[in-house]
Design a protein around this motif. Structure first.
Motif, PDB file in Angstrom:
ATOM      1  N   PRO A  99     -17.306  65.862  -1.139  1.00 26.29           N
ATOM      2  CA  PRO A  99     -15.925  66.170  -1.546  1.00 26.29           C
ATOM      3  C   PRO A  99     -15.078  64.901  -1.687  1.00 26.29           C
ATOM      4  CG  PRO A  99     -16.650  67.737   0.100  1.00 26.29           C
ATOM      5  CD  PRO A  99     -17.736  66.707  -0.005  1.00 26.29           C
ATOM      6  N   GLY A 100     -14.475  64.750  -2.859  1.00 27.94           N
ATOM      7  CA  GLY A 100     -13.604  63.608  -3.109  1.00 27.94           C
ATOM      8  C   GLY A 100     -14.290  62.338  -3.549  1.00 27.94           C
ATOM      9  N   VAL A 101     -15.612  62.373  -3.768  1.00 26.58           N
ATOM     10  CA  VAL A 101     -16.353  61.175  -4.190  1.00 26.58           C
ATOM     11  C   VAL A 101     -17.248  61.529  -5.373  1.00 26.58           C
ATOM     12  CG1 VAL A 101     -17.973  59.358  -3.527  1.00 26.58           C
ATOM     13  CG2 VAL A 101     -16.338  60.242  -1.849  1.00 26.58           C
ATOM     14  N   PHE A 102     -16.999  60.858  -6.505  1.00 29.50           N
ATOM     15  CA  PHE A 102     -17.753  61.126  -7.725  1.00 29.50           C
ATOM     16  C   PHE A 102     -18.399  59.836  -8.233  1.00 29.50           C
ATOM     17  CE2 PHE A 102     -14.251  64.127  -7.494  1.00 29.50           C
ATOM     18  CZ  PHE A 102     -14.864  65.335  -7.757  1.00 29.50           C
ATOM     19  N   ALA A 103     -19.685  59.923  -8.561  1.00 28.77           N
ATOM     20  CA  ALA A 103     -20.393  58.818  -9.207  1.00 28.77           C
ATOM     21  C   ALA A 103     -20.340  59.029 -10.709  1.00 28.77           C
ATOM     22  CB  ALA A 103     -21.837  58.760  -8.721  1.00 28.77           C
ATOM     23  N   ILE A 104     -19.905  58.013 -11.434  1.00 27.43           N
ATOM     24  CA  ILE A 104     -19.761  58.092 -12.893  1.00 27.43           C
ATOM     25  C   ILE A 104     -20.801  57.157 -13.503  1.00 27.43           C
ATOM     26  CG2 ILE A 104     -18.180  57.775 -14.826  1.00 27.43           C
ATOM     27  CD1 ILE A 104     -15.875  58.194 -12.786  1.00 27.43           C
TER      28      ILE A 104
ATOM     29  N   ILE B 257     -12.841  57.872  -6.060  1.00 25.57           N
ATOM     30  CA  ILE B 257     -12.703  58.267  -4.655  1.00 25.57           C
ATOM     31  C   ILE B 257     -11.283  58.789  -4.496  1.00 25.57           C
ATOM     32  CG2 ILE B 257     -12.952  57.497  -2.266  1.00 25.57           C
ATOM     33  CD1 ILE B 257     -14.343  54.917  -3.695  1.00 25.57           C
ATOM     34  N   THR B 258     -11.152  60.051  -4.112  1.00 25.84           N
ATOM     35  CA  THR B 258      -9.836  60.679  -4.112  1.00 25.84           C
ATOM     36  C   THR B 258      -9.358  61.006  -2.698  1.00 25.84           C
ATOM     37  OG1 THR B 258     -10.714  62.928  -4.313  1.00 25.84           O
ATOM     38  CG2 THR B 258     -10.322  61.720  -6.358  1.00 25.84           C
ATOM     39  N   GLY B 259      -8.031  60.967  -2.534  1.00 21.19           N
ATOM     40  CA  GLY B 259      -7.378  61.423  -1.317  1.00 21.19           C
ATOM     41  C   GLY B 259      -6.339  62.466  -1.663  1.00 21.19           C
ATOM     42  N   THR B 260      -5.469  62.769  -0.738  1.00 21.40           N
ATOM     43  CA  THR B 260      -4.444  63.786  -0.992  1.00 21.40           C
ATOM     44  C   THR B 260      -3.251  63.216  -1.749  1.00 21.40           C
ATOM     45  OG1 THR B 260      -3.424  63.356   1.166  1.00 21.40           O
ATOM     46  CG2 THR B 260      -5.082  65.100   1.062  1.00 21.40           C
TER      47      THR B 260
ATOM     48  N   THR C 268      -9.252  61.665 -15.513  1.00 26.57           N
ATOM     49  CA  THR C 268      -8.114  62.584 -15.451  1.00 26.57           C
ATOM     50  C   THR C 268      -8.564  64.040 -15.477  1.00 26.57           C
ATOM     51  OG1 THR C 268      -7.800  62.380 -17.854  1.00 26.57           O
ATOM     52  CG2 THR C 268      -6.471  60.953 -16.448  1.00 26.57           C
ATOM     53  N   LYS C 269      -9.827  64.279 -15.826  1.00 27.13           N
ATOM     54  CA  LYS C 269     -10.389  65.620 -15.700  1.00 27.13           C
ATOM     55  C   LYS C 269     -10.833  65.901 -14.259  1.00 27.13           C
ATOM     56  CE  LYS C 269     -12.241  65.705 -20.442  1.00 27.13           C
ATOM     57  NZ  LYS C 269     -13.494  65.741 -21.258  1.00 27.13           N
ATOM     58  N   LEU C 270     -11.026  64.838 -13.486  1.00 28.25           N
ATOM     59  CA  LEU C 270     -11.531  64.975 -12.121  1.00 28.25           C
ATOM     60  C   LEU C 270     -10.420  64.991 -11.075  1.00 28.25           C
ATOM     61  CD1 LEU C 270     -14.547  62.507 -12.419  1.00 28.25           C
ATOM     62  CD2 LEU C 270     -14.700  64.992 -12.227  1.00 28.25           C
ATOM     63  N   THR C 271      -9.270  64.384 -11.396  1.00 26.66           N
ATOM     64  CA  THR C 271      -8.154  64.374 -10.447  1.00 26.66           C
ATOM     65  C   THR C 271      -6.833  64.299 -11.202  1.00 26.66           C
ATOM     66  OG1 THR C 271      -7.187  63.268  -8.531  1.00 26.66           O
ATOM     67  CG2 THR C 271      -8.182  61.849 -10.184  1.00 26.66           C
ATOM     68  N   SER C 272      -5.815  64.887 -10.609  1.00 29.80           N
ATOM     69  CA  SER C 272      -4.465  64.802 -11.166  1.00 29.80           C
ATOM     70  C   SER C 272      -3.620  63.776 -10.399  1.00 29.80           C
ATOM     71  CB  SER C 272      -3.777  66.176 -11.090  1.00 29.80           C
ATOM     72  OG  SER C 272      -3.703  66.626  -9.739  1.00 29.80           O
ATOM     73  N   ARG C 273      -4.207  63.129  -9.400  1.00 31.10           N
ATOM     74  CA  ARG C 273      -3.473  62.175  -8.580  1.00 31.10           C
ATOM     75  C   ARG C 273      -3.406  60.808  -9.262  1.00 31.10           C
ATOM     76  NH1 ARG C 273      -5.679  66.014  -5.817  1.00 31.10           N
ATOM     77  NH2 ARG C 273      -4.677  66.893  -3.961  1.00 31.10           N
ATOM     78  N   PRO C 274      -2.419  59.983  -8.913  1.00 28.67           N
ATOM     79  CA  PRO C 274      -2.342  58.627  -9.479  1.00 28.67           C
ATOM     80  C   PRO C 274      -3.613  57.841  -9.150  1.00 28.67           C
ATOM     81  CG  PRO C 274      -0.327  59.190  -8.297  1.00 28.67           C
ATOM     82  CD  PRO C 274      -1.306  60.271  -7.987  1.00 28.67           C
ATOM     83  N   ILE C 275      -4.044  57.042 -10.109  1.00 29.26           N
ATOM     84  CA  ILE C 275      -5.307  56.310  -9.958  1.00 29.26           C
ATOM     85  C   ILE C 275      -5.044  54.810  -9.960  1.00 29.26           C
ATOM     86  CG2 ILE C 275      -7.548  55.789 -11.022  1.00 29.26           C
ATOM     87  CD1 ILE C 275      -7.437  58.641 -12.236  1.00 29.26           C
ATOM     88  N   VAL C 276      -5.600  54.144  -8.958  1.00 26.62           N
ATOM     89  CA  VAL C 276      -5.582  52.680  -8.872  1.00 26.62           C
ATOM     90  C   VAL C 276      -7.007  52.184  -9.141  1.00 26.62           C
ATOM     91  CG1 VAL C 276      -5.287  50.707  -7.330  1.00 26.62           C
ATOM     92  CG2 VAL C 276      -3.676  52.604  -7.243  1.00 26.62           C
ATOM     93  N   VAL C 277      -7.144  51.172  -9.972  1.00 28.80           N
ATOM     94  CA  VAL C 277      -8.451  50.569 -10.242  1.00 28.80           C
ATOM     95  C   VAL C 277      -8.678  49.402  -9.284  1.00 28.80           C
ATOM     96  CG1 VAL C 277      -9.755  49.161 -11.905  1.00 28.80           C
ATOM     97  CG2 VAL C 277      -8.614  51.261 -12.656  1.00 28.80           C
ATOM     98  N   LEU C 278      -9.887  49.336  -8.748  1.00 29.71           N
ATOM     99  CA  LEU C 278     -10.325  48.200  -7.946  1.00 29.71           C
ATOM    100  C   LEU C 278     -11.747  47.881  -8.388  1.00 29.71           C
ATOM    101  CD1 LEU C 278      -9.940  46.224  -5.544  1.00 29.71           C
ATOM    102  CD2 LEU C 278     -10.813  48.036  -4.054  1.00 29.71           C
ATOM    103  N   ASN C 279     -12.020  46.616  -8.704  1.00 25.93           N
ATOM    104  CA  ASN C 279     -13.342  46.237  -9.213  1.00 25.93           C
ATOM    105  C   ASN C 279     -14.222  45.650  -8.125  1.00 25.93           C
ATOM    106  OD1 ASN C 279     -11.377  45.328 -11.861  1.00 25.93           O
ATOM    107  ND2 ASN C 279     -13.048  46.784 -12.183  1.00 25.93           N
ATOM    108  N   SER C 280     -15.495  46.043  -8.141  1.00 26.46           N
ATOM    109  CA  SER C 280     -16.467  45.456  -7.219  1.00 26.46           C
ATOM    110  C   SER C 280     -16.645  43.968  -7.508  1.00 26.46           C
ATOM    111  CB  SER C 280     -17.804  46.190  -7.319  1.00 26.46           C
ATOM    112  OG  SER C 280     -18.379  46.010  -8.607  1.00 26.46           O
TER     113      SER C 280
END
Length: 344
Positions: free
Chosen positions: A92-97, A111-114, A134-146
């Motif tokens: 729950p809350g973790v998707f591999a793309i 990786i999503t939170g509340t 945006t199909k997977l979450t409606s929450r604001p998204i921050v990008v962080l690169n490995s």
């Protein structure tokens, strides 16, 4: 390899032979009836197939023939109609793309939170990852690169908030580039169809900007889930892992993934890489899953200690060494492989 198709004309000849035999053993039937039964319509294209070579085999790269990887059968796939990406729900809350249609087989993670979500890498920039997440979450998204190699930052430009390590290497790569991107779609690099609307001629990594510089130990509160940056330089100067300590997850980027780990480029520091691998191996008792950035998304934590031992063995001159293209060699120890500069 598929066997050549039998032409319909050959099938017709067989049918005629069978019908003729039947006619000879049924003398009571009239000649007209027998001749009528012998007739099998043959179209012009079918007849021509007698003289045409079989259809050529499609030009499929060897790496593509090995797909799908069997490990994915154990994972829950979602958004199954996506044409370029494959998306798997790890928990729950973790998707591999996953991008299986390009030879890097890059994997990004949502990786999503509340309250908000982190997109750990944005992939090749061939498919539209912004529309996907945006199909997977409606929450604001921050990008962080490995790290900021082109196969992990291709979609950065689509997002307004990008956290980046405060290094000269990171800042240089915000400019984007064309050469490395074009190499990713060269002959033999693509498996299947490119997305509709994608233009190979103009493909390049687009420029992007860092919203907030980050550092080792920086924490991101997603709401009900906290992620911590673990600096792991070596593969690149800005390489990081992402630790979800409460849930026992470590996202390792290119510091670990199943497959030959690239450590030959000019920006690679092997001493730093060994130190970084030891650092994450020390986290093993806290972990439940290790999630790498290529090929397969899930590994057991015990892989990290074995990885540390393997790279130290390679540095000590142990293991098997094979040439791997101009100026490179594959070093293999205990099932791990490392692509290094060839000894001069």
């Amino acid at each position: 390899m598929p066997r050549p198709r039998k032409s319909s004309a050959v099938v017709t000849v067989i049918a005629l032979s069978v019908a003729l035999c039947c006619a000879l053993i049924e003398p009571a039937r009239s000649t007209a009836e027998s001749l009528r039964d012998l007739y099998v319509p043959v179209s012009v294209p079918s007849a021509l197939n007698l003289f045409l070579p079989p259809d050529p085999e499609p030009d499929v790269p060897d790496w593509c023939r090995a797909l799908p990887r069997p490990e994915y059968k154990l994972l829950e796939r979602v958004l199954v109609n996506e044409p370029w990406f494959e998306v798997y729900k790890i928990q729950p809350g973790v998707f591999a793309i996953y991008e299986p249609h390009q030879s890097e087989e890059t994997i990004s993670y949502l990786i999503t939170g509340t309250k908000q979500a982190v997109l750990f890498d944005t992939g090749m920039g061939i498919g539209n990852i912004h529309v996907l997440v945006t199909k997977l979450t409606s929450r604001p998204i921050v990008v962080l690169n490995s790290h900021t190699h082109n196969d992990h930052i291709g979609g950065n430009w689509q997002f307004p908030y990008v956290f980046g390590m405060d290094t000269p290497f990171t800042r240089a790569n915000t400019k984007g580039g064309r050469e490395d991107a074009q190499a990713e779609i060269a002959p033999g690099q693509i498996c299947g169809e490119l997305p509709k609307g994608f233009d190979p001629k103009t493909y390049a990594t687009k420029p992007w900007h860092v919203s907030i510089p980050v550092h080792d130990g920086f924490k991101i509160n997603l709401g009900g889930r906290t992620l911590e940056i673990v600096a792991t330089p070596g593969h690149t100067p800005d390489a990081i892992c992402l630790l979800d300590r409460e849930n026992g997850l470590l996202f390792t980027g290119d510091t670990y993934y199943p497959g030959p780990i690239w450590l030959y480029r000019p920006e690679t520091d092997l001493d730093a890489y060994v130190a970084s691998v030891k650092k994450i191996a020390a986290l093993e008792p806290e972990l439940k899953l290790v999630l790498g950035a290529h090929n397969v998304p899930v590994a057991q934590p015990s892989v990290l200690t074995r990885l540390a031992n393997a790279i130290q063995a390679v540095r000590a001159g142990q293991g098997e060494v094979k040439p791997a293209g101009e100026g490179k060699a594959i070093h293999t120890v205990d099932g791990f492989s490392f692509l290094l500069k060839a000894a001069s």
